[in-house]
Design a protein around this motif. Structure first.
Motif, PDB file in Angstrom:
ATOM      1  N   ASN A  77       0.743  -1.618   0.431  1.00 18.93           N
ATOM      2  CA  ASN A  77      -0.297  -0.309   0.146  1.00 18.93           C
ATOM      3  C   ASN A  77       0.939   1.421   0.257  1.00 18.93           C
ATOM      4  N   ARG A 128       3.158   1.550  -3.216  1.00 15.21           N
ATOM      5  CA  ARG A 128       1.472   1.755  -4.394  1.00 15.21           C
ATOM      6  C   ARG A 128       1.978   3.490  -4.106  1.00 15.21           C
ATOM      7  N   THR A 147       2.853   7.129  -6.658  1.00 16.77           N
ATOM      8  CA  THR A 147       2.160   8.066  -7.295  1.00 16.77           C
ATOM      9  C   THR A 147       2.199   9.314  -7.498  1.00 16.77           C
ATOM     10  N   SER A 193       0.919  19.939 -11.906  1.00 27.36           N
ATOM     11  CA  SER A 193       0.528  18.971 -13.798  1.00 27.36           C
ATOM     12  C   SER A 193       0.950  20.111 -14.903  1.00 27.36           C
ATOM     13  N   ARG A 216      -2.321  19.831  -8.169  1.00 22.40           N
ATOM     14  CA  ARG A 216      -3.554  18.917  -8.266  1.00 22.40           C
ATOM     15  C   ARG A 216      -3.196  18.360  -6.621  1.00 22.40           C
ATOM     16  N   ILE A 217      -3.806  17.480  -6.101  1.00 16.04           N
ATOM     17  CA  ILE A 217      -3.860  17.289  -4.380  1.00 16.04           C
ATOM     18  C   ILE A 217      -4.004  15.773  -4.470  1.00 16.04           C
ATOM     19  N   VAL A 218      -3.250  14.516  -4.416  1.00 20.93           N
ATOM     20  CA  VAL A 218      -3.159  13.359  -3.972  1.00 20.93           C
ATOM     21  C   VAL A 218      -3.424  12.916  -2.739  1.00 20.93           C
ATOM     22  N   THR A 219      -4.259  12.407  -2.549  1.00 22.77           N
ATOM     23  CA  THR A 219      -4.490  12.088  -0.477  1.00 22.77           C
ATOM     24  C   THR A 219      -4.403  10.350  -0.908  1.00 22.77           C
ATOM     25  N   HIS A 220      -3.610   9.902   0.053  1.00 19.36           N
ATOM     26  CA  HIS A 220      -4.132   8.519   0.009  1.00 19.36           C
ATOM     27  C   HIS A 220      -4.043   7.813   1.639  1.00 19.36           C
ATOM     28  N   ASP A 221      -5.102   6.753   1.807  1.00 19.30           N
ATOM     29  CA  ASP A 221      -5.043   7.181   3.240  1.00 19.30           C
ATOM     30  C   ASP A 221      -4.619   5.552   3.623  1.00 19.30           C
ATOM     31  N   ILE A 222      -3.704   5.344   4.149  1.00 15.39           N
ATOM     32  CA  ILE A 222      -3.497   4.184   4.094  1.00 15.39           C
ATOM     33  C   ILE A 222      -3.532   3.413   5.743  1.00 15.39           C
ATOM     34  N   PRO A 223      -4.523   2.437   5.958  1.00 20.62           N
ATOM     35  CA  PRO A 223      -4.934   1.844   7.361  1.00 20.62           C
ATOM     36  C   PRO A 223      -3.559   1.143   8.115  1.00 20.62           C
TER      37      PRO A 223
END
Lengths: 417, 255
Positions: free
Chosen positions: B87, B90, B94, B121, B127-134
Motif C-alpha cells: 500500500n 503504491r 503516484t 500538472s 493537483r492534490i492527491v491523498t492516500h489514506d493507508i490503514p
C-alpha cells in the motif's frame, strides 16, 4: 447486409473499440445503418451500455442494406440483427499493434444466409487471413439518453483521466466523482465497512482549469463502476480525442462520450442512487434491492417515456446474490423477455423509496412479437434500434416469480414472461 | 502519538519510493518504527526453518525536510506501526513528479498513514492527491520482538558481486534445485553451488574482496583459502535478490 473495408490503422481503432466494449459485456451487436456501423454492448444487469458508431467516412468503403423478408401477409424489412460473442471476436483483434503494422486492408462483410460475419485481413507478403464468425439473430438495444440535458458536463483530455485512474488499484470496484464549481474530486468508494480497514482510500482533486470544458450546474457526487471507466479510457487513448462526461444527480445514469468526426462513442453507466434513511419493509426491500442502481431500462421499442412511478407490481426482485445474468439470445420464438435485473453484486445500498427511484426493469432484446413488456421506470431507456418493427406489447404485471418456459430463463430469478 | 514529515526533494522522494518498493517485494506486511532520528522497516519472521528477517534503517535527515514525531511516551519515544508494504509503495509511486509529499499519522475512524501529494500538472495548476493507508499500532509489549537483530559473528565475510549478475545466476539454478550452497573464503572467492542427483552446477566469483574483520582473534588462524559453506533455500535468496531496487554501494555476505 454489411460490407465495409478499412486500412491497417483504422483496424487498430476498430479493435480498440471492441476491446473497450468487451469490458462491458460478453456480447456485441454489429449494427449497420445509414449513419454508419455501430458496435453496441450492454451488460447483463443493464447497468452499463456502450456504443461506438463509426461513420461511413471512417471506412474506405461502406455499404449497407436492409433485407426484406416476405412473410405470409406482408413483407418486413429488417436490419442486420447480428449479435456476436466477445469470445469469438476479441481474439481476432487481439494484437492491435501488430495488426496495424501488418494489415494493409481489412474487409468485413456479412453473409446472412449462413448467419456469418466474415472478417478478412489482407496482410503484407500476400497473406490473407479470413475469420468466419457466426452470429446470432438478435435485435440490438439502444439507449435513449439525453446527454445534453445533463446539468453537469466536463470535457477532459484522456491523459488527465489516465493519471487519476492510476491511483486506484485494479481491485477497486467503484469510484466516486464529486464535483463543485470549484473543484473536481475522484475518490475511491467502498460500501463495506470491512474494506476500509484493509484498503487504501485515495482521492485526487483536479482544478477546473485542467478541463477543456467545465460546467457544473449542481454540486453532486456520483459513484459508478471503475472497470467501465477504464474501458472507455483505453479507447480514448487510441483516438486521442477528449472525453466528455455528462452527469446529474446520483441515481441518474452518466454518459462518457467521445465525439470525433469519424466516430462517436458513448458509454452510459448507471450510478449508485442515494441511500435513503428509512428502513425498508421486506416487500420494498425486495423490490428496492433491484433498484439499487438506476438501471438502464430496456424496452424493445421506444415508447412510453413516462415517468410513471414504480408500483408495487413492478417486477420482482433480483436479490443481491444473483450473479448478473447474460443475455441469452433467443432464437426460438419464446415469449420470454428475460428480466435481467440487476443483482449486481456491487450494489449494496438499499433504496427504500421505490416510488421515486428511477428504476427499470429490463425487457428482452429479442424480437418477441407480442411478448415483451414494458415496465415503469426511469430516465433511461433502451429502445430497439429498428423501430419499424411493430411489436405490440402487453403490459403485464406478473407475479414475482414465474416459471420460465425456456432454459435460460430458469436461471433468471424473478424473471417474467 | 504524532508523526508528520515532509519530503520536497525529488531525488529523496525517488530514493524513498524505491526503498519502499523493495520492502514491498520482500515482505507483505512489515513493521515501521518511527523514532526521532530514524525510520526503520522491520520484518521478523520467527519461522525456525529458514525464516527471513529484515531490518532496514533510514536516517530521517537524509530524506525528510521536515520531521516531527512524538512517541507513545517520553521514555518510549517511538511509534511502531504495522502496515501492508504494498500500500505504501503504491501510494508513493503516484508521487513521481510531486512538488511535495507529506506523510502523517492520522486517525480517521481507524489509524492511517496519510500520504498527501502535491503534483504539478502540465497546466501549472497543482493537483492534490491523498492516500489514506490503514495501519495498526503495535502495542508496547510486542516491541521487544522488533529490535535490531544482532548479526552473529561470522566465519567469513565477503563482498557480493553485482547483484544483478548474482540474481540471474540464482534464477537459473532455481529450476534445478531448491537448495543452494554458498561457499566463501577470505581470499575474496564466492561459489554458488547446487547439487542434485543428476547434476552439479557451480558458479565461481573471484576477487570480490573481503570487508575488514570485526574481530581479529576469531578468524586469525583461518586459512584464507578455506571455504565456509551454508545451505539456504534458494527461493528465499531469490526473493531477496529480486527485491533489490536500490543499488547498494556494498552488499556483504556473512557466513
Amino acid at each position: 447486409m454489411l460490407k465495409c473495408g478499412m486500412s491497417g490503422s483504422q483496424v487498430k481503432v476498430f479493435g480498440k473499440a471492441i476491446q473497450a466494449l468487451s469490458r462491458i459485456s460478453d456480447e456485441l451487436w454489429l449494427d449497420p445503418s445509414e449513419k454508419g456501423l455501430a458496435l453496441r454492448s450492454v451488460n447483463s444487469c443493464r447497468s452499463a451500455y456502450g456504443c461506438v458508431l463509426f461513420s461511413p467516412l471512417f471506412f474506405q468503403h461502406y455499404q449497407w442494406s436492409t433485407s426484406v423478408k416476405v412473410n405470409e401477409n406482408d413483407s418486413t424489412t429488417s436490419n442486420l440483427n447480428c449479435k456476436l460473442g466477445m469470445k469469438s471476436i476479441l481474439p481476432i483483434f487481439r494484437c492491435l499493434n501488430s495488426l496495424e503494422r501488418n494489415v494493409e486492408n481489412c474487409r468485413i462483410f456479412t453473409r446472412s444466409d449462413q448467419c456469418k460475419v466474415v472478417i478478412q485481413f489482407f496482410c503484407r507478403h500476400g497473406i490473407r487471413r479470413t475469420h468466419n464468425v457466426c452470429f446470432q439473430e438478435s435485435q440490438p438495444l439502444q439507449v435513449i439518453f439525453e446527454k445534453n440535458m445533463c446539468s453537469n458536463t466536463l470535457v477532459i483530455q484522456p491523459r488527465v483521466l489516465a493519471e487519476a485512474v492510476v491511483l486506484f488499484t485494479s481491485s477497486q470496484e467503484e469510484v466516486t466523482l464529486a464535483v463543485t464549481p470549484l473543484s473536481v474530486c475522484l475518490k475511491s468508494s467502498s460500501d463495506e465497512p470491512m474494506d476500509l480497514t484493509n484498503s487504501v482510500y485515495s482521492e485526487m482533486f483536479v482544478g477546473p482549469e485542467e478541463f477543456d470544458f467545465f460546467q457544473i450546474g449542481v454540486d453532486t457526487e456520483i459513484t459508478f463502476c471503475f472497470k467501465e471507466l477504464k474501458g472507455m479510457l483505453t479507447f480514448s487513448e487510441a483516438t486521442h480525442a477528449p472525453i466528455a462526461i455528462h452527469f446529474d444527480f446520483p441515481g441518474k445514469p452518466m454518459a462518457l462520450s467521445i465525439d470525433d468526426m469519424l466516430l462517436e462513442a458513448n458509454f452510459i453507466l448507471a450510478t449508485l442512487a442515494d441511500e435513503p434513511s428509512r428502513a425498508s419493509s421486506p416487500q420494498s426491500l425486495c423490490l428496492s434491492q433491484k433498484q439499487k442502481r438506476s438501471d438502464l431500462m430496456c424496452s424493445p421499442n421506444n415508447n412510453s417515456k413516462t415517468g410513471k412511478n414504480v408500483t408495487s407490481k413492478a417486477p420482482g426482485c433480483i436479490l443481491r446474490k444473483t450473479a448478473p445474468k447474460r443475455l441469452h439470445p433467443n432464437e426460438t420464438q419464446t415469449d420470454v423477455p428475460a428480466l435481467e435485473n440487476c443483482g449486481s453484486p456491487i450494489m449494496k445500498r438499499v433504496n427504500g423509496d421505490i416510488s421515486e427511484v428511477p428504476e427499470s426493469s429490463v425487457s428482452d432484446t429479442e424480437e418477441m412479437p407480442g411478448s415483451s413488456y414494458l415496465r415503469k421506470f426511469s430516465c433511461m431507456f433502451f429502445g430497439a434500434v429498428s423501430s419499424d418493427q411493430q411489436e405490440h406489447f402487453n403490459h403485464r404485471f406478473d407475479s414475482l416469480a414465474t416459471a420460465s418456459d425456456t432454459e435460460e430463463d430458469m436461471n433468471n430469478v424473478g424473471c417474467r414472461k | 502519538m504524532k508523526f508528520r514529515a515532509k519530503i520536497v526533494d525529488a531525488a529523496c522522494l525517488n530514493h524513498f519510493t524505491r526503498v519502499s518498493a523493495m520492502i514491498a517485494k520482500l515482505a507483505k506486511t512489515c513493521a515501521l518504527r518511527i523514532s526521532p532520528q530514524k525510520l526503520n522497516f522491520i520484518l521478523s519472521d520467527k519461522v525456525a526453518s529458514g525464516g527471513v528477517s529484515m531490518w532496514c534503517e533510514l536516517e530521517q535527515e537524509n530524506f525528510f525536510s521536515e520531521f516531527q514525531m512524538e512517541g507513545v511516551s517520553t521514555e518510549n519515544n517511538a511509534i511502531y506501526l504495522e502496515l501492508t508494504s504494498e500500500n505504501l509503495s503504491r501510494a508513493l509511486k503516484t508521487a513521481q513528479n510531486a512538488r511535495a509529499l507529506k506523510v502523517k499519522l492520522t486517525n480517521k475512524h481507524f489509524p492511517c498513514l496519510t500520504v498527501s501529494i502535491e503534483l504539478l500538472s502540465v497546466s501549472s495548476s497543482s493537483r492534490i492527491v491523498t492516500h489514506d493507508i490503514p495501519v495498526k499500532v503495535i502495542p508496547r509489549k510486542l516491541w521487544k520482538d522488533l529490535q535490531e537483530p544482532t548479526v552473529p559473528d561470522s566465519d567469513v565475510s565477503v563482498y557480493l558481486p553485482v547483484l544483478k549478475t548474482m540474481k540471474s545466476v540464482v534464477e537459473k539454478m532455481r529450476n534445478l534445485s531448491n537448495h543452494l550452497i554458498i561457499e566463501a573464503n577470505l581470499s575474496g572467492d564466492l561459489n554458488l553451488k547446487i547439487e542434485t542427483e543428476l547434476v552439479c552446477v557451480t558458479t565461481h566469483f573471484k576477487d570480490l574482496g573481503n570487508p575488514p574483520l570485526a574481530s581479529e582473534d576469531a578468524s586469525q588462524d583461518r586459512d584464507p583459502a578455506q571455504m565456509a559453506e551454508v545451505h539456504i533455500d534458494i527461493r528465499k535468496l531469490l526473493q531477496f535478490l529480486a527485491g533489490q531496487q536500490v543499488n547498494p554501494t556494498r552488499a556483504v555476505c556473512k557466513e
